[in-house]
Design a protein around this motif. Structure first.
Motif, PDB file in Angstrom:
ATOM      1  N   VAL A  99      -3.876   3.055  -1.530  1.00  0.00           N
ATOM      2  CA  VAL A  99      -3.209   3.913  -0.555  1.00  0.00           C
ATOM      3  C   VAL A  99      -3.694   3.523   0.838  1.00  0.00           C
ATOM      4  CG1 VAL A  99      -2.833   6.295   0.212  1.00  0.00           C
ATOM      5  CG2 VAL A  99      -3.060   5.771  -2.231  1.00  0.00           C
ATOM      6  N   GLY A 127      -5.273   3.460   4.263  1.00  0.00           N
ATOM      7  CA  GLY A 127      -6.391   4.262   4.750  1.00  0.00           C
ATOM      8  C   GLY A 127      -7.546   4.323   3.780  1.00  0.00           C
ATOM      9  N   THR A 178       1.099  21.899  -0.907  1.00  0.00           N
ATOM     10  CA  THR A 178       1.888  20.756  -1.381  1.00  0.00           C
ATOM     11  C   THR A 178       2.983  21.220  -2.326  1.00  0.00           C
ATOM     12  OG1 THR A 178       0.020  19.218  -1.151  1.00  0.00           O
ATOM     13  CG2 THR A 178       1.789  18.580  -2.653  1.00  0.00           C
ATOM     14  N   ALA A 226      -4.184   5.835  -5.635  1.00  0.00           N
ATOM     15  CA  ALA A 226      -3.219   6.900  -5.902  1.00  0.00           C
ATOM     16  C   ALA A 226      -3.858   8.029  -6.704  1.00  0.00           C
ATOM     17  CB  ALA A 226      -2.018   6.339  -6.647  1.00  0.00           C
ATOM     18  N   ARG A 246      -5.963  10.142  -4.285  1.00  0.00           N
ATOM     19  CA  ARG A 246      -5.449  10.734  -3.058  1.00  0.00           C
ATOM     20  C   ARG A 246      -4.064  11.365  -3.145  1.00  0.00           C
ATOM     21  NH1 ARG A 246      -5.763   7.008   1.979  1.00  0.00           N
ATOM     22  NH2 ARG A 246      -5.094   8.989   2.861  1.00  0.00           N
ATOM     23  N   LEU A 247      -3.246  10.933  -4.104  1.00  0.00           N
ATOM     24  CA  LEU A 247      -1.850  11.365  -4.091  1.00  0.00           C
ATOM     25  C   LEU A 247      -1.567  12.437  -5.143  1.00  0.00           C
ATOM     26  CD1 LEU A 247       0.050   7.974  -3.650  1.00  0.00           C
ATOM     27  CD2 LEU A 247      -0.818   9.544  -1.893  1.00  0.00           C
ATOM     28  N   ARG A 259       1.770   5.193   0.744  1.00  0.00           N
ATOM     29  CA  ARG A 259       1.564   5.999   1.938  1.00  0.00           C
ATOM     30  C   ARG A 259       0.799   7.267   1.605  1.00  0.00           C
ATOM     31  NH1 ARG A 259       7.812   5.996   3.835  1.00  0.00           N
ATOM     32  NH2 ARG A 259       7.365   8.230   3.688  1.00  0.00           N
ATOM     33  N   PRO A 260      -0.009   7.754   2.534  1.00  0.00           N
ATOM     34  CA  PRO A 260      -0.747   8.997   2.267  1.00  0.00           C
ATOM     35  C   PRO A 260       0.150  10.197   2.004  1.00  0.00           C
ATOM     36  CG  PRO A 260      -1.688   7.840   4.148  1.00  0.00           C
ATOM     37  CD  PRO A 260      -0.394   7.147   3.821  1.00  0.00           C
ATOM     38  N   ASP A 261       1.426  10.122   2.440  1.00  0.00           N
ATOM     39  CA  ASP A 261       2.333  11.249   2.219  1.00  0.00           C
ATOM     40  C   ASP A 261       3.235  11.043   1.006  1.00  0.00           C
ATOM     41  OD1 ASP A 261       3.993   9.263   3.222  1.00  0.00           O
ATOM     42  OD2 ASP A 261       5.165  10.636   4.471  1.00  0.00           O
ATOM     43  N   ASP A 262       2.933  10.042   0.178  1.00  0.00           N
ATOM     44  CA  ASP A 262       3.727   9.808  -1.026  1.00  0.00           C
ATOM     45  C   ASP A 262       3.466  10.890  -2.070  1.00  0.00           C
ATOM     46  OD1 ASP A 262       5.123   7.539  -0.272  1.00  0.00           O
ATOM     47  OD2 ASP A 262       3.608   6.151  -1.034  1.00  0.00           O
ATOM     48  N   GLU A 303       0.838  -1.197   0.000  1.00  0.00           N
ATOM     49  CA  GLU A 303       0.000   0.000   0.000  1.00  0.00           C
ATOM     50  C   GLU A 303       0.870   1.242   0.000  1.00  0.00           C
ATOM     51  OE1 GLU A 303      -4.283  -0.685   2.073  1.00  0.00           O
ATOM     52  OE2 GLU A 303      -2.606  -0.433   3.448  1.00  0.00           O
TER      53      GLU A 303
END
Length: 338
Positions: free
Chosen positions: A95, A97, A167, A101, A104-105, A69-72, A67
């Motif tokens: 991802v 949670g 970001t 991708a 969310r990313l 990561r949410p911070d990727d 999976e």
């Protein structure tokens, strides 16, 4: 944040290596002999300060990472002709949670031209464009050079289609710690189109060698003027030469590196490596497309797009068409309007 460099070739490898050197979390995505060399020896980045070796996670796709990561942050550094395949591979990656991708990313398009960003927006909600000003060379599998000094590159960065956010500013701050400058701008497309005009010479260099002779420079001037006429007709803004000089100044000066010849630009390198593809469809081809949409003839860019494609498909040597013959073909194309 963890940076996943999708396409750790010349530009992707240079940015990934510099970020890792600055202590950022980086994973590389590669394939074939380059993947094998990166796994065995690490990423060897040759810069004016010497050779840096970074032992980083290296994968061939999202699967080995599990999976995401949410911070990727996904950094798309493949050539535009390889964009669709890369997006299809990564868009549905799960991802942690919940979600994918694409949902969310952030996806950062570290590419020449503008089409990569448009393709990305079809799949990803959060897309960031970059105007890439970074001289880099794929030397051999596992080895990349970036000969710019005092900075490795200048990367104008912004949301697509427009705007800025936190970001973008966080990414810019990380790049600033990594020998890279990343001005965050609300109109990144204006910078990308300005770079596109310069990249119209990539195909010329690829088929006929460095644009240094008077004849080659004169032909490039004509090719660029054709591109400017198209952008003007389309109502597309682009940063002018003075603005670009002011932004870049003498921040990125290319110096010779031992064991890492500069060679040519990205299109030249594609022919030398025998990849079988070239990005002219999305550089000169972008001007051709806009010319057709807005009624502006583009015979010179059509010619370069066609020749570059033939060179790539047929495996013809980079720079093997004499400039005089290319000029003859260009004059003929203008006379016939195609």
């Amino acid at each position: 944040m963890r940076y996943i460099i999708i396409g750790a070739g010349a530009v992707g490898g240079a940015v990934g290596g510099r970020l890792a050197q600055a202590g950022r979390d980086v994973a590389l995505v590669a394939r074939g002999p380059h993947l094998a060399a990166l796994r065995e020896h690490g990423l060897r980045l040759r810069v004016p300060q010497g050779e840096l070796t970074q032992r980083l996670p290296v994968v061939d796709g999202p699967g080995p990472l599990g999976e995401l990561r949410p911070d990727d942050v996904l950094v798309l550094a493949v050539k535009t002709q390889d964009t669709v395949a890369a997006l299809e591979t990564w868009a549905g990656a799960p991802v942690a949670g919940g979600g994918t991708a694409a949902q969310r990313l952030p996806l950062v398009c570290l590419q020449n031209g503008v089409e990569g960003c448009r393709l990305a927006l079809r799949r990803f909600r959060r897309v960031y464009g970059v105007c890439v000003w970074l001289p880099a060379t794929f030397v051999e599998p596992g080895v990349v050079s970036a000969a710019g000094t005092p900075l490795t590159g200048v990367l104008h960065l912004g949301r697509v289609p427009h705007g800025t956010d936190d970001t973008a500013r966080r990414i810019a701050a990380d790049l600033a710690d990594a020998h890279l400058e990343a001005p965050v701008v609300p109109d990144v497309a204006r910078w990308q189109y300005a770079k596109l005009l310069g990249n119209l010479g990539n195909a010329l260099e690829a088929v006929s060698g460095p644009v240094v002779s008077e004849a080659a420079r004169a032909l490039f001037t004509r090719v660029r003027a054709e591109g400017e006429a198209v952008l003007d007709a389309a109502g597309i803004a682009y940063a002018d030469a003075g603005e670009q000089r002011a932004a870049r100044g003498d921040k990125v000066t290319v110096v010779p590196l031992d064991g890492a010849p500069r060679g040519g630009g990205s299109s030249w390198q594609s022919l030398v490596r025998g990849t079988g593809t070239i990005e002219a469809d999305y550089l000169n081809g972008e001007i051709v497309l806009l010319g057709r949409l807005h009624g502006v003839p583009t015979p010179l860019n059509e010619l370069l797009q066609r020749l570059a494609g033939e060179f790539a498909r047929e495996g013809r040597p980079a720079g093997s068409l004499p400039v005089a013959e290319l000029v003859r073909l260009a004059d003929e194309a203008v006379r016939h309007g195609s």
